[in-house]
Design a protein around this motif. Structure first.
Motif, short mmCIF file in Angstrom:
data_model
loop_
_atom_site.label_atom_id
_atom_site.label_comp_id
_atom_site.label_asym_id
_atom_site.label_seq_id
_atom_site.Cartn_x
_atom_site.Cartn_y
_atom_site.Cartn_z
N ASN A 190 30.77 57.41 36.23
CA ASN A 190 30.09 56.78 35.09
C ASN A 190 28.83 57.58 34.73
OD1 ASN A 190 28.75 55.10 33.25
ND2 ASN A 190 29.59 53.25 34.20
N GLN A 191 29.00 58.55 33.83
CA GLN A 191 27.89 59.44 33.49
C GLN A 191 26.75 58.72 32.77
OE1 GLN A 191 27.82 62.68 34.59
NE2 GLN A 191 29.64 61.95 35.67
N TYR A 192 27.08 57.67 32.00
CA TYR A 192 26.04 56.97 31.26
C TYR A 192 25.06 56.28 32.23
CZ TYR A 192 23.75 54.08 27.75
OH TYR A 192 22.81 53.50 26.93
N GLU A 193 25.60 55.61 33.26
CA GLU A 193 24.73 54.95 34.22
C GLU A 193 23.97 55.96 35.07
OE1 GLU A 193 25.45 51.23 32.74
OE2 GLU A 193 23.96 51.93 34.17
N LYS A 194 24.59 57.14 35.32
CA LYS A 194 23.89 58.16 36.08
C LYS A 194 22.69 58.73 35.33
CE LYS A 194 27.28 59.78 39.43
NZ LYS A 194 28.00 60.95 39.98
N THR A 195 22.84 58.90 34.01
CA THR A 195 21.70 59.40 33.25
C THR A 195 20.59 58.35 33.20
OG1 THR A 195 21.03 60.52 31.22
CG2 THR A 195 22.49 58.66 30.95
N ARG A 196 20.95 57.04 33.12
CA ARG A 196 19.94 55.98 33.20
C ARG A 196 19.26 55.99 34.57
NH1 ARG A 196 21.63 50.69 33.09
NH2 ARG A 196 19.58 50.01 32.38
N LEU A 197 20.04 56.20 35.63
CA LEU A 197 19.48 56.23 36.98
C LEU A 197 18.44 57.33 37.11
CD1 LEU A 197 19.41 55.46 40.00
CD2 LEU A 197 21.38 56.98 40.34
N ASN A 198 18.79 58.54 36.65
CA ASN A 198 17.85 59.66 36.75
C ASN A 198 16.61 59.42 35.88
OD1 ASN A 198 18.90 62.13 38.40
ND2 ASN A 198 20.71 61.31 37.36
N TYR A 199 16.81 58.79 34.71
CA TYR A 199 15.66 58.51 33.83
C TYR A 199 14.66 57.59 34.53
CZ TYR A 199 12.95 56.80 29.90
OH TYR A 199 11.92 56.46 29.08
N PHE A 200 15.14 56.50 35.12
CA PHE A 200 14.22 55.55 35.75
C PHE A 200 13.71 56.06 37.10
CE2 PHE A 200 16.16 52.69 32.63
CZ PHE A 200 15.01 52.10 32.13
N MET A 201 14.47 56.95 37.78
CA MET A 201 13.92 57.61 38.96
C MET A 201 12.71 58.45 38.56
SD MET A 201 15.62 57.10 41.93
CE MET A 201 15.75 58.56 42.91
N SER A 221 18.45 63.91 33.92
CA SER A 221 18.85 62.94 32.91
C SER A 221 19.16 63.64 31.58
CB SER A 221 17.73 61.91 32.71
OG SER A 221 18.02 61.06 31.63
N LEU A 222 18.31 64.59 31.20
CA LEU A 222 18.52 65.34 29.95
C LEU A 222 19.81 66.15 30.01
CD1 LEU A 222 17.41 66.24 27.19
CD2 LEU A 222 16.15 68.04 28.38
N GLU A 223 20.08 66.78 31.16
CA GLU A 223 21.28 67.61 31.32
C GLU A 223 22.55 66.77 31.15
OE1 GLU A 223 21.41 69.49 35.12
OE2 GLU A 223 23.52 70.11 34.92
N ILE A 224 22.61 65.62 31.83
CA ILE A 224 23.81 64.77 31.74
C ILE A 224 23.96 64.23 30.32
CG2 ILE A 224 24.91 62.67 32.60
CD1 ILE A 224 23.37 63.06 35.22
N SER A 225 22.85 63.81 29.70
CA SER A 225 22.89 63.23 28.35
C SER A 225 23.41 64.24 27.34
CB SER A 225 21.50 62.75 27.94
OG SER A 225 21.01 61.81 28.85
N LYS A 226 22.92 65.49 27.44
CA LYS A 226 23.38 66.52 26.50
C LYS A 226 24.86 66.80 26.67
CE LYS A 226 19.25 69.27 25.43
NZ LYS A 226 18.62 70.60 25.56
N ALA A 227 25.31 66.91 27.93
CA ALA A 227 26.71 67.22 28.19
C ALA A 227 27.64 66.13 27.69
CB ALA A 227 26.92 67.44 29.70
N THR A 231 23.09 60.69 22.62
CA THR A 231 21.97 61.13 21.79
C THR A 231 20.70 60.35 22.08
OG1 THR A 231 23.66 61.46 20.10
CG2 THR A 231 21.36 61.73 19.43
N GLY A 232 20.81 59.03 22.23
CA GLY A 232 19.62 58.22 22.47
C GLY A 232 18.94 58.60 23.77
N MET A 233 19.72 58.82 24.84
CA MET A 233 19.13 59.18 26.13
C MET A 233 18.55 60.59 26.10
SD MET A 233 19.14 56.55 27.97
CE MET A 233 18.43 57.40 29.37
N VAL A 234 19.13 61.49 25.27
CA VAL A 234 18.53 62.82 25.10
C VAL A 234 17.12 62.69 24.54
CG1 VAL A 234 18.68 64.99 23.83
CG2 VAL A 234 20.74 64.01 24.82
#
Length: 742
Positions: A190-201, A221-227, A231-234
């Motif tokens: 689940n890449q979406y939850e992983k990018t949220r995890l890294n953002y809040f870490m 977080s930026l790397e996963i979001s771009k891949a 867009t919002g998480m980027v």
């Protein structure tokens, strides 16, 4: 050559995707196709492609209804609520979740229900209702722990960390939950939850002053979001990196990162930037950077001016100075115009915000007023209807019986008025749900006519009923709303027709497969309605004229409720009337003809094989928890007439002591009492007695809080004032179920 190969690959992918979509047979869809469509809708939401997501969800709902796949109907509403959450339309999201959870409870879809609980918690977090959000996470966590679902447990830990991070007192606990989430999500795709995890870490490390670790997590977080194209998480990751750079003193890098985030923001949203920043800050805590933007801009401008001075010393001439002077004057005028325009826009924006806040306050005040006045009216009305019921059972004389029946009618009329006001309020707030079941329409209408016959006889008016024999015997629809529409329309005709006739006709207009369209007609030869008033009578609190109001009474709510109910059922009311000649109301509804494939399964209850009679109550011990002495006496006498052994507790504290020291078969619990409330008392009782049936017997309006009642340990709810049949039915049901389990 590389670009050409990529182009060919993309064309192939789109061709395959298009072929897969085109192979969906909309007449006979397969469940796995609906599931794939819902997965694609979630991807569209993650990439902020809301138009595409809406199309996919609309198609999913259509296909799910086609095969009566209730679990997918509910899941569609859940994913739609997720889209509303991303768009910050929280109330719409909650409405969709309420619909989904109602279906999921009905079909015992535990997996879907707990998925809805997690999303409900996220929406409540965004609305800053943190305690309720944590309660829903606790419910979901119990289920996913039993299922050993590590991914969902990781998402729950992540969402709990977000709640803790929102409060300075609990921020230190957030990093612990994030560590748990990291462990659970380590093997997840689940890449979406992983990018949220890294953002809040990154947020947590930033709070602790560990900027190096914060920057690493934000970049991840930026790397996963771009891949993945989130867009919002980027955008949020860029803003966070800018914040970290600013706090480390790297102002040039901070400004560059901020500009990259703003560039993405401008491509997504074409609305007021200041309002969007406020929303993003409220959701992600990104307000610290705003106060330093001016400082960064000034620093950058100073650097640019230094470079310009060095160049101008060698190339500046009189001609250029003249041109630049003219341009400066022009820019100065333009800046003045922009400043005035911005000032005007800010003023108007402030006025709109104030108007919005006032409207929200007025709506909240209206809801609170209705809740309060409903409780205050229902409590004495319970005494009126309850005492009337008791007196009618004590063999009154004919004269006394006539008076008591009049009193009973007046109480029922007042209750009907209260219910009409509440129904209208729920309809206007979009809180009324369509509940489909199989039913006999002809019997349903006959029951309505029987209920209204006395009113018609009092007006010396005859009721004539015509029913098309080609209509299928069993239909699938919402019988309660059909009854409510007909009661209001026929009751309206009775009120305005004296010494006359009323004709009720139902005819089949067409049938497409299993879907049947029926035309309903209610015609009378009564007072009639003038042309100029025919549109206005469907508005709230409106009647034909002041003279009609004085002559016939009423509130003018019935036809407004009819209009709103028909709108909910995708239909419209039509009226033909002449003053003094009568009126004809018509509307058309579509139903589904019951077949072997679509007939819903018979609901299974604990007491399915037991015939519920009042004999079950004999010699049963029931505790009545009620602080109102009159209500105590009424409830006790009604029960004791059926040989129930009653005990009474004046408040929640006494109730807890009595349950600890005595054996009871059932508890009737009021909600509002001095000291601890009925909910708090129930929570305490459940700690040492999880099995005893507890029914809330209360005058509180419950429509918006049913989940919280069940979550806190109640088995069922009986709103006051009640009909004795419903009262006895619910008590007998739980007594019978208790006997089968003992």
């Amino acid at each position: 050559m590389k670009n050409f190969k990529r182009f060919i690959l993309l064309v192939c992918c789109f061709a395959i995707f298009g072929f897969q979509e085109s192979t969906i047979d909309e007449e006979n869809p397969k469940p796995e196709q609906i599931k794939e469509l819902l997965n694609e809708a979630e991807v569209s939401i993650n990439t902020m492609n809301f138009d595409k997501a809406q199309e996919q969800l609309d198609l999913s709902l259509k296909l799910s209804k086609r095969i009566n796949a209730k679990s997918y109907i509910a899941l569609t509403s859940t994913i739609l609520s997720r889209m509303y959450h991303v768009r910050h339309e929280y109330d719409k999201g909650i409405t969709q979740l309420d619909r989904a959870m109602s279906i999921q409870r009905e079909i015992n879809d535990d997996a879907g229900l707990n998925y809805s609980y997690v999303l409900y918690s996220k929406i409540l977090t965004s609305k800053k209702e943190f305690d309720r959000a944590l309660n829903y996470l606790v419910l979901a966590e119990k289920y996913y722990t039993q299922q050993d679902n590590r991914e969902q447990l990781g998402i729950i830990a992540l969402n709990r960390a977000v709640i803790y991070f929102a409060d300075n007192n609990t921020k230190p606990r957030a990093l612990t939950e994030l560590r748990n989430a990291e462990i659970y999500l380590s093997d997840s795709d689940n890449q979406y939850e992983k990018t949220r995890l890294n953002y809040f870490m990154a947020r947590a490390f930033q709070y602790d002053g560990n900027y190096e670790r914060a920057e690493q997590s934000a970049k991840k977080s930026l790397e996963i979001s771009k891949a993945a194209g989130y867009t919002g998480m980027v955008m949020y990751s860029y803003n966070l990196l800018s914040e970290i750079a600013q706090e480390r003193g790297n102002y040039a890098s901070a400004l560059e990162l901020l500009q990259q985030g703003n560039k993405i923001r401008e491509t997504i949203f074409d609305v007021n930037k200041e309002a969007l920043a406020t929303e993003a800050n409220a959701r992600l805590g990104n307000s610290a950077l705003k106060s330093t933007v001016d400082q960064l801009t000034a620093q950058q401008a100073e650097n640019e001016r230094t470079l310009k001075v060095n160049k101008l010393t060698t190339i500046l001439s009189v001609a250029l100075i003249t041109i630049l002077s003219l341009l400066t004057l022009s820019l100065y005028k333009n800046n003045n115009l922009r400043a005035r325009a911005n000032e005007l826009l800010q003023k108007k924006n402030s006025e709109l915000i104030l108007a919005k806040e006032n409207a929200e306050k007025a709506s909240l005040a209206k809801a609170q007023f209705l809740t309060t006045i409903t409780h205050e009216l229902r409590t004495p009305l319970y005494a009126v209807t309850g005492l009337t019921h008791l007196l009618l059972e004590e063999s009154p004389t004919e004269s006394q019986k006539e008076h008591l029946n009049s009193l009973k009618f007046s109480g029922e009329y007042l209750l009907s008025l209260i219910n009409n006001i509440l129904d209208l309020n729920k309809l206007e707030a979009n809180k009324v749900e369509i509940v489909k079941t199989n039913f006999d329409l002809e019997k349903r209408i006959s029951d309505v006519l029987i209920a209204l016959k006395n009113s018609a006889d009092d007006r010396n008016t005859k009721l004539h009923f015509s029913y098309d024999k080609d209509i299928p015997a069993k239909l699938i629809g919402d019988p309660l709303k059909v009854s409510q529409i007909l009661i209001n329309l026929i009751g309206n005709s009775i009120k305005f027709t004296e010494d006359g006739d009323i004709w009720i006709a139902v005819n089949k207009t067409r049938q497409d497969g299993k879907f049947v369209s029926l035309l309903f007609e209610i015609k009378d030869n009564g007072e009639g309605i003038g042309k100029e008033k025919q549109k206005a009578i469907f508005e709230n609190f409106t009647q034909g004229s002041t003279q009609i109001n004085r002559k016939f009474g009423g509130t003018g709510l019935g036809l407004s409720i009819v209009k709103n109910l028909l709108s909910l059922l995708n239909s419209e009311i039509e009226l033909e009337s002449d003053l003094g000649k009568g009126s004809t109301f018509t509307f058309e509804l579509q139903f589904e003809a019951e077949t072997l494939e679509t007939k819903p399964a018979e609901p299974v209850s604990p007491s399915k094989d037991i015939v519920l009679t009042n004999d079950i109550m004999k010699d049963k011990n029931i505790l009545i928890v009620e602080d109102n002495k009159i209500n105590q006496m009424i409830t006790r006498k009604i029960l004791e007439k059926n040989k129930v052994i009653c005990d009474v507790a004046d408040n929640g504290t006494i109730a807890i002591e009595k349950v600890q020291n005595n054996e009871f078969d059932l508890i009737l619990m009021d909600i509002h009492m001095p000291g601890i409330s009925g909910i708090e008392a129930t929570i305490e009782i459940r700690k040492f007695n999880p099995d005893i049936p507890i029914i809330a017997l209360t005058a509180v309006t419950l429509d918006d809080n049913l989940d919280e009642f069940y979550m806190n340990g109640f088995n069922d709810i009986i709103p006051k004032p009640y009909k004795t049949e419903e009262f006895f039915h619910k008590i007998n049901k739980y007594l019978a179920a208790r006997e089968t389990t003992v």
